[in-house]
Design a protein around this motif. Structure first.
Motif, PDB file in Angstrom:
ATOM      1  N   ASP A  66      31.487  66.080  52.957  1.00  0.00           N
ATOM      2  CA  ASP A  66      32.837  66.107  52.409  1.00  0.00           C
ATOM      3  C   ASP A  66      33.119  64.969  51.441  1.00  0.00           C
ATOM      4  O   ASP A  66      33.854  65.139  50.465  1.00  0.00           O
ATOM      5  CB  ASP A  66      33.865  66.045  53.548  1.00  0.00           C
ATOM      6  N   CYS A  67      32.567  63.787  51.705  1.00  0.00           N
ATOM      7  CA  CYS A  67      32.949  62.585  50.967  1.00  0.00           C
ATOM      8  C   CYS A  67      32.035  62.238  49.808  1.00  0.00           C
ATOM      9  O   CYS A  67      32.434  61.503  48.904  1.00  0.00           O
ATOM     10  CB  CYS A  67      33.013  61.391  51.922  1.00  0.00           C
ATOM     11  N   LEU A  68      30.803  62.720  49.823  1.00  0.00           N
ATOM     12  CA  LEU A  68      29.867  62.453  48.729  1.00  0.00           C
ATOM     13  C   LEU A  68      29.893  63.630  47.769  1.00  0.00           C
ATOM     14  O   LEU A  68      29.389  64.711  48.069  1.00  0.00           O
ATOM     15  CB  LEU A  68      28.453  62.232  49.271  1.00  0.00           C
ATOM     16  N   LEU A  69      30.503  63.416  46.613  1.00  0.00           N
ATOM     17  CA  LEU A  69      30.707  64.507  45.654  1.00  0.00           C
ATOM     18  C   LEU A  69      30.151  64.143  44.289  1.00  0.00           C
ATOM     19  O   LEU A  69      30.185  62.976  43.875  1.00  0.00           O
ATOM     20  CB  LEU A  69      32.200  64.821  45.532  1.00  0.00           C
ATOM     21  N   SER A  70      29.665  65.154  43.597  1.00  0.00           N
ATOM     22  CA  SER A  70      29.135  64.968  42.250  1.00  0.00           C
ATOM     23  C   SER A  70      30.202  65.342  41.235  1.00  0.00           C
ATOM     24  O   SER A  70      30.806  66.414  41.322  1.00  0.00           O
ATOM     25  CB  SER A  70      27.891  65.830  42.029  1.00  0.00           C
ATOM     26  N   GLY A  71      30.429  64.474  40.267  1.00  0.00           N
ATOM     27  CA  GLY A  71      31.400  64.748  39.221  1.00  0.00           C
ATOM     28  C   GLY A  71      30.805  65.593  38.112  1.00  0.00           C
ATOM     29  O   GLY A  71      29.687  66.114  38.222  1.00  0.00           O
ATOM     30  N   ASP A  72      31.554  65.713  37.033  1.00  0.00           N
ATOM     31  CA  ASP A  72      31.073  66.506  35.901  1.00  0.00           C
ATOM     32  C   ASP A  72      29.811  65.918  35.272  1.00  0.00           C
ATOM     33  O   ASP A  72      29.050  66.628  34.613  1.00  0.00           O
ATOM     34  CB  ASP A  72      32.176  66.596  34.835  1.00  0.00           C
ATOM     35  N   ASP A  73      29.595  64.620  35.490  1.00  0.00           N
ATOM     36  CA  ASP A  73      28.404  63.974  34.938  1.00  0.00           C
ATOM     37  C   ASP A  73      27.191  64.127  35.831  1.00  0.00           C
ATOM     38  O   ASP A  73      26.098  63.652  35.506  1.00  0.00           O
ATOM     39  CB  ASP A  73      28.670  62.489  34.679  1.00  0.00           C
ATOM     40  N   GLY A  74      27.375  64.795  36.970  1.00  0.00           N
ATOM     41  CA  GLY A  74      26.258  65.035  37.883  1.00  0.00           C
ATOM     42  C   GLY A  74      25.918  63.874  38.798  1.00  0.00           C
ATOM     43  O   GLY A  74      24.987  63.961  39.595  1.00  0.00           O
ATOM     44  N   VAL A  75      26.672  62.769  38.711  1.00  0.00           N
ATOM     45  CA  VAL A  75      26.416  61.589  39.531  1.00  0.00           C
ATOM     46  C   VAL A  75      27.182  61.712  40.851  1.00  0.00           C
ATOM     47  O   VAL A  75      28.382  62.001  40.865  1.00  0.00           O
ATOM     48  CB  VAL A  75      26.843  60.301  38.801  1.00  0.00           C
ATOM     49  N   THR A  76      26.485  61.496  41.948  1.00  0.00           N
ATOM     50  CA  THR A  76      27.111  61.556  43.273  1.00  0.00           C
ATOM     51  C   THR A  76      27.803  60.243  43.588  1.00  0.00           C
ATOM     52  O   THR A  76      27.207  59.166  43.458  1.00  0.00           O
ATOM     53  CB  THR A  76      26.074  61.862  44.363  1.00  0.00           C
ATOM     54  N   ARG A  77      29.066  60.320  43.999  1.00  0.00           N
ATOM     55  CA  ARG A  77      29.849  59.133  44.323  1.00  0.00           C
ATOM     56  C   ARG A  77      30.545  59.323  45.671  1.00  0.00           C
ATOM     57  O   ARG A  77      30.714  60.447  46.147  1.00  0.00           O
ATOM     58  CB  ARG A  77      30.895  58.863  43.233  1.00  0.00           C
ATOM     59  N   LEU A  78      30.957  58.204  46.245  1.00  0.00           N
ATOM     60  CA  LEU A  78      31.651  58.213  47.534  1.00  0.00           C
ATOM     61  C   LEU A  78      33.155  58.216  47.305  1.00  0.00           C
ATOM     62  O   LEU A  78      33.682  57.342  46.612  1.00  0.00           O
ATOM     63  CB  LEU A  78      31.254  56.986  48.354  1.00  0.00           C
ATOM     64  N   TYR A  79      33.847  59.202  47.904  1.00  0.00           N
ATOM     65  CA  TYR A  79      35.282  59.339  47.698  1.00  0.00           C
ATOM     66  C   TYR A  79      36.117  59.066  48.943  1.00  0.00           C
ATOM     67  O   TYR A  79      37.335  58.956  48.844  1.00  0.00           O
ATOM     68  CB  TYR A  79      35.599  60.749  47.172  1.00  0.00           C
ATOM     69  N   CYS A  80      35.510  58.992  50.111  1.00  0.00           N
ATOM     70  CA  CYS A  80      36.301  58.729  51.318  1.00  0.00           C
ATOM     71  C   CYS A  80      35.406  58.189  52.421  1.00  0.00           C
ATOM     72  O   CYS A  80      34.179  58.319  52.369  1.00  0.00           O
ATOM     73  CB  CYS A  80      37.029  59.987  51.804  1.00  0.00           C
ATOM     74  N   MET A  81      36.043  57.589  53.433  1.00  0.00           N
ATOM     75  CA  MET A  81      35.351  57.135  54.644  1.00  0.00           C
ATOM     76  C   MET A  81      36.243  57.524  55.829  1.00  0.00           C
ATOM     77  O   MET A  81      37.231  56.840  56.108  1.00  0.00           O
ATOM     78  CB  MET A  81      35.139  55.621  54.625  1.00  0.00           C
TER      79      MET A  81
END
Length: 471
Positions: A134-149
């Motif tokens: 749920d928290c590790l999401l890829s943006g339009d640039d394809g990079v996976t980032r952390l959005y919640c804990m």
């Protein structure tokens, strides 16, 4: 006589001055977010401020002068509407708690954690699988980032009246593992009479949309248990009402139809497992099926971890009114039954439901906000949170200790197979699925037709949404 200029001395002096300037500049940058005039706004639903007061106090001790203003909301829909409106004006909270099912649809409203400050692998090792999904999401640039804990992962389990099973089904030692077996138990537990409700006792609160508090959540869970593919690749189209393979008997498999058929079957009088009608609980009350459960009129209900305290409150309230209630010691919580038989190695699934802290896109203090979320997610903080709320912690290193609790332990045990049902519009999805349930119970539509209608309505929503589906 002109003295010779000591260029070496001047060069060293200039370097010292430059380093001093840089040092002061860095110190100002490092301390800007901890000045006394900084206030972090934190918005959440349901949890009282006292839950966070000791955690916030400990965090503020590390940041002299920092203020944290916590605001609690009761209505999730009004809460989200206000956040969206505030953010549109460039305002709103620095941190707010976002429902897991809405994360993928709202990630562009959020500020992800600094990828240089957070290890994604460490996050996966620390938090349970559903949190990573749920928290590790890829943006339009394809990079996976952390959005919640997440602080916790609540999930659906089965509450039952032990006295009913001891009296009627002593050899079963509690509810069965599969819904097909539950149908047989419900038939044996249910006793009809000539009362207003037409039941002296029913086996299970299942089957209707209007007077069962978690009807929408239960249907979502059954869709997950049946391995329903809800969206086509990319999330641009809903496909949950379509055929998705064949059964072992060579028959066409429609998991969406089967999920709706299973749920509504308990609310249709012609079925053997019929156990619920419109008279069993008041559709206009917040308590709904809780009342007949505490009055001993229904043997099993489905709910989240907080339902236990709600049941105890109702027992106390009903007792003060002089009404007969069950003994609180007869309330037992067990694992949610499954569509497929877990004893045959077919796996288990329950529905995950939680609100996780996220950082708003409009915050002026993203690093400080993430520092606070990181602090909320430590082992000590989550232990404190669990002590106050009894919600099952999202950290792997707390599952074993919390699993031993006689009441709440089952929710921790189920975290490993809890899954999120991703939506684009929680309120609209709920409206659509509750309508589908009612149309089947009222005999206006067959389950497949009701799901096809629901699928068409959700596809209308998806036309105007940007939605990310987990890989």
């Amino acid at each position: 006589m002109i003295k010779k200029i000591n260029w070496k001395f001047i060069l060293i002096l200039a370097l010292v001055i430059l380093l001093a300037i840089v040092s002061v500049s860095c110190k100002k940058t490092a301390t800007t977010q901890t000045q006394p005039n900084i206030t972090l706004q934190v918005w959440n639903v349901f949890d009282d401020s006292k839950v966070f007061d000791p955690i916030f106090a400990e965090f503020k001790a590390k940041y002299k002068g920092l203020k944290i203003e916590y605001r609690k909301f009761e209505d999730p829909q009004k809460y989200m509407d206000l956040i969206v409106n505030e953010m549109a004006e460039g305002e709103g909270p620095d941190i707010f708690f976002l429902q897991n099912s809405s994360l993928k649809n709202n990630y562009k409203k959020l500020t992800p954690a600094d990828s240089n400050a957070v290890s994604l692998d460490a996050f996966k090792q620390t938090f349970v699988g559903v949190a990573a999904n749920d928290c590790l999401l890829s943006g339009d640039d394809g990079v996976t980032r952390l959005y919640c804990m997440p602080l916790y992962i609540d999930n659906l389990a089965l509450y039952y009246n032990k006295a009913h099973f001891e009296e009627i089904l002593p050899s079963d030692n509690g509810p069965a593992q599969t819904w097909s077996q539950i149908e047989d138990q419900v038939y044996k537990l249910t006793k009809e009479d000539n009362s207003f409700e037409r039941f002296a006792r029913t086996g299970l609160a299942f089957g209707r949309a209007d007077n069962i508090a978690r009807a929408y959540d239960i249907l979502e869970m059954l869709l997950l248990q049946g391995a329903t593919k809800f969206y086509a690749e990319g999330g641009a189209q809903a496909v949950f009402a379509t055929q998705q393979g064949v059964t072992s008997m060579g028959q066409a498999y429609f998991p969406g139809r089967d999920a709706l058929d299973l749920y509504t079957s308990f609310g249709i009088q012609s079925n053997k497992q019929y156990s619920w009608n419109k008279y069993m609980a008041n559709p206009n009350s917040a308590e709904k099926e809780m009342i007949p459960f505490v009055n001993g009129k229904v043997s099993m209900i489905v709910g989240y971890s907080y339902l236990y305290n709600d049941l105890l409150d109702q027992i106390e309230l009903q007792s003060k009114k002089g009404l007969k209630t069950i003994n609180k010691k007869d309330i037992v919580v067990t694992a949610i039954p499954q569509v497929f038989d877990p004893s045959k190695g077919e796996g288990q699934v329950t529905l995950a439901n939680y609100f996780a802290p996220v950082v708003s896109r409009t915050t002026q203090y993203p690093q400080l906000a993430w520092d606070l979320i990181g602090f909320l997610s430590t082992k000590d903080s989550q232990t404190q949170y669990n002590k106050e709320t009894r919600k099952p912690s999202a950290r792997r290193d707390l599952i074993d200790s919390q699993s031993t609790d006689p009441i709440y332990g089952v929710f921790s045990k189920q975290i490993g197979y809890s899954k999120t049902f991703d939506v684009t519009d929680e309120a609209r999805y709920q409206e659509i699925f509750l309508k589908a349930i009612s149309s089947v119970v009222d005999n206006s539509l067959k389950p497949l037709d009701a799901m096809l209608e629901a699928q068409n309505q959700i596809n209308d929503i998806l036309k105007n949404k940007t939605f990310k589906v987990a890989e």
